[in-house]
Design a protein around this motif. Structure first.
Motif, PDB file in Angstrom:
ATOM      1  N   LEU A  71      -3.152   0.368 -10.239  1.00 50.55           N
ATOM      2  CA  LEU A  71      -4.076   1.452  -9.895  1.00 50.55           C
ATOM      3  C   LEU A  71      -3.536   2.836 -10.237  1.00 50.55           C
ATOM      4  N   GLY A  72      -2.274   2.920 -10.597  1.00 55.03           N
ATOM      5  CA  GLY A  72      -1.702   4.223 -10.930  1.00 55.03           C
ATOM      6  C   GLY A  72      -1.223   5.011  -9.735  1.00 55.03           C
ATOM      7  N   VAL A  73      -0.900   4.320  -8.623  1.00 51.95           N
ATOM      8  CA  VAL A  73      -0.431   4.982  -7.413  1.00 51.95           C
ATOM      9  C   VAL A  73       0.973   5.541  -7.649  1.00 51.95           C
ATOM     10  N   ARG A  74       1.206   6.771  -7.168  1.00 49.76           N
ATOM     11  CA  ARG A  74       2.468   7.466  -7.434  1.00 49.76           C
ATOM     12  C   ARG A  74       3.639   6.889  -6.628  1.00 49.76           C
ATOM     13  N   SER A  75       3.402   6.619  -5.329  1.00 51.12           N
ATOM     14  CA  SER A  75       4.481   6.093  -4.490  1.00 51.12           C
ATOM     15  C   SER A  75       3.913   5.185  -3.410  1.00 51.12           C
ATOM     16  N   VAL A  76       4.745   4.261  -2.931  1.00 50.26           N
ATOM     17  CA  VAL A  76       4.357   3.352  -1.855  1.00 50.26           C
ATOM     18  C   VAL A  76       5.454   3.383  -0.793  1.00 50.26           C
ATOM     19  N   THR A  77       5.093   3.775   0.421  1.00 50.20           N
ATOM     20  CA  THR A  77       6.027   3.795   1.547  1.00 50.20           C
ATOM     21  C   THR A  77       5.685   2.658   2.492  1.00 50.20           C
ATOM     22  N   PHE A  78       6.673   1.830   2.819  1.00 52.86           N
ATOM     23  CA  PHE A  78       6.489   0.716   3.746  1.00 52.86           C
ATOM     24  C   PHE A  78       7.176   1.065   5.059  1.00 52.86           C
ATOM     25  N   LEU A  79       6.402   1.135   6.150  1.00 55.87           N
ATOM     26  CA  LEU A  79       6.975   1.470   7.439  1.00 55.87           C
ATOM     27  C   LEU A  79       7.541   0.247   8.159  1.00 55.87           C
ATOM     28  N   GLY A  80       7.080  -0.950   7.804  1.00 58.13           N
ATOM     29  CA  GLY A  80       7.729  -2.169   8.255  1.00 58.13           C
ATOM     30  C   GLY A  80       7.464  -2.610   9.673  1.00 58.13           C
ATOM     31  N   PHE A  81       6.422  -2.107  10.317  1.00 64.00           N
ATOM     32  CA  PHE A  81       6.097  -2.611  11.643  1.00 64.00           C
ATOM     33  C   PHE A  81       5.628  -4.066  11.544  1.00 64.00           C
ATOM     34  N   ARG A  82       5.837  -4.832  12.590  1.00 61.43           N
ATOM     35  CA  ARG A  82       5.588  -6.274  12.563  1.00 61.43           C
ATOM     36  C   ARG A  82       4.085  -6.556  12.486  1.00 61.43           C
ATOM     37  N   ASP A  83       3.692  -7.315  11.475  1.00 53.54           N
ATOM     38  CA  ASP A  83       2.297  -7.668  11.228  1.00 53.54           C
ATOM     39  C   ASP A  83       1.697  -8.352  12.453  1.00 53.54           C
ATOM     40  N   GLY A  84       0.516  -7.873  12.862  1.00 50.14           N
ATOM     41  CA  GLY A  84      -0.191  -8.446  14.001  1.00 50.14           C
ATOM     42  C   GLY A  84       0.169  -7.825  15.323  1.00 50.14           C
ATOM     43  N   GLU A  85       1.206  -6.961  15.321  1.00 51.72           N
ATOM     44  CA  GLU A  85       1.687  -6.378  16.565  1.00 51.72           C
ATOM     45  C   GLU A  85       1.769  -4.857  16.483  1.00 51.72           C
ATOM     46  N   LEU A  86       1.017  -4.254  15.562  1.00 49.61           N
ATOM     47  CA  LEU A  86       1.061  -2.811  15.380  1.00 49.61           C
ATOM     48  C   LEU A  86       0.576  -2.099  16.643  1.00 49.61           C
ATOM     49  N   GLU A  87       1.331  -1.119  17.090  1.00 55.72           N
ATOM     50  CA  GLU A  87       0.978  -0.354  18.280  1.00 55.72           C
ATOM     51  C   GLU A  87       0.924   1.132  17.947  1.00 55.72           C
ATOM     52  N   VAL A  88       0.034   1.822  18.630  1.00 60.19           N
ATOM     53  CA  VAL A  88       0.011   3.279  18.553  1.00 60.19           C
ATOM     54  C   VAL A  88       0.929   3.784  19.656  1.00 60.19           C
ATOM     55  N   ASN A  89       2.134   4.175  19.272  1.00 62.72           N
ATOM     56  CA  ASN A  89       3.099   4.707  20.225  1.00 62.72           C
ATOM     57  C   ASN A  89       3.864   5.840  19.551  1.00 62.72           C
TER      58      ASN A  89
END
Length: 234
Positions: A71-89
């Motif tokens: 797609l031509g995306v410039r950068s990809v940042t992975f925050l690495g939170f556990r899939d299925g357990e994402l929390e807003v904190n």
């Protein structure tokens, strides 16, 4: 409408391609600098008894990088939170704010956190809703407010006010013509081989046709758009 820079915030590898792959391809073609922020490790994306989270996570990261390259995306940042357990904190809010203040995008694209289901055949994923809330909290109050996460100031990350927010919503008011970039979107989706995304091609094409019919295009993607900064403030 065109933007100089954009940040797509989403929960899992492949979410961005489904949500706005045609838009990203159109924007990068026209010179927009697009960045990705992937919130989780994608490690829950398989029911294969032989597949572990530890094995799947790097596979999905590699697939996401490959799709972003298509797609031509410039950068990809992975925050690495556990899939299925994402929390807003505070930890996840700080992490997203760090990315927003680093990229300083003109527009943020994200999932609509109010979307609980679609029709009578789809229940929205927990992580998708949390991703949308995290995008909203980054827009206000986290990214623009100096007292929020003052430790980021020590990293040289000054407050930043996002001018535009686009949410992928079931009732959009803003449309992007993806007639010329739909095939690129589908090619990017095929890079997520572990998820069998190639099998979704018929559905993806039909959905883009339906949205395009509403917008007056051959194929389109739709968003709920917010203008958060007056032109007079530029």
């Amino acid at each position: 409408m065109s933007f100089a820079s954009a940040l797509v915030i989403f929960a899992h590898p492949d979410d961005a391609e489904f949500m706005c792959g045609g838009t990203v391809a159109a924007w990068t073609r026209d010179g927009t600098e697009v960045h990705y922020c992937v919130l989780t490790d994608g490690s829950a994306g398989s029911n294969d008894p032989a597949m572990t989270r530890e094995t799947l996570a790097p596979i999905r990261e590699a697939e996401q990088r490959a799709a972003a390259e298509v797609l031509g995306v410039r950068s990809v940042t992975f925050l690495g939170f556990r899939d299925g357990e994402l929390e807003v904190n505070l930890d996840s809010r700080r992490a997203v704010t760090r990315v927003v203040r680093t990229v300083r995008p003109e527009v943020i694209l994200a999932p609509d956190p109010s979307r609980l289901w679609s029709g009578s055949g789809y229940i929205n994923h927990w992580d998708h809703k949390q991703a949308g809330i995290l995008a909203l909290t980054a827009v206000m109050p986290d990214a623009p407010s100096r007292p929020m996460f003052s430790e980021l100031l020590e990293e040289g990350l000054e407050p930043f006010e996002v001018g535009f927010l686009w949410l992928s919503a079931d009732e959009p008011d803003t449309f992007v013509d993806v007639t010329d970039t739909l095939e690129i979107k589908l090619e990017a989706l095929r890079r997520h081989a572990s998820q069998g995304t190639g099998e979704a091609e018929v559905w993806v094409r039909e959905r883009a046709r339906e949205v395009g019919e509403v917008a007056g295009f051959g194929y389109a993607e739709g968003f709920k758009a917010f203008v958060l900064r007056d032109e007079d403030q530029e």
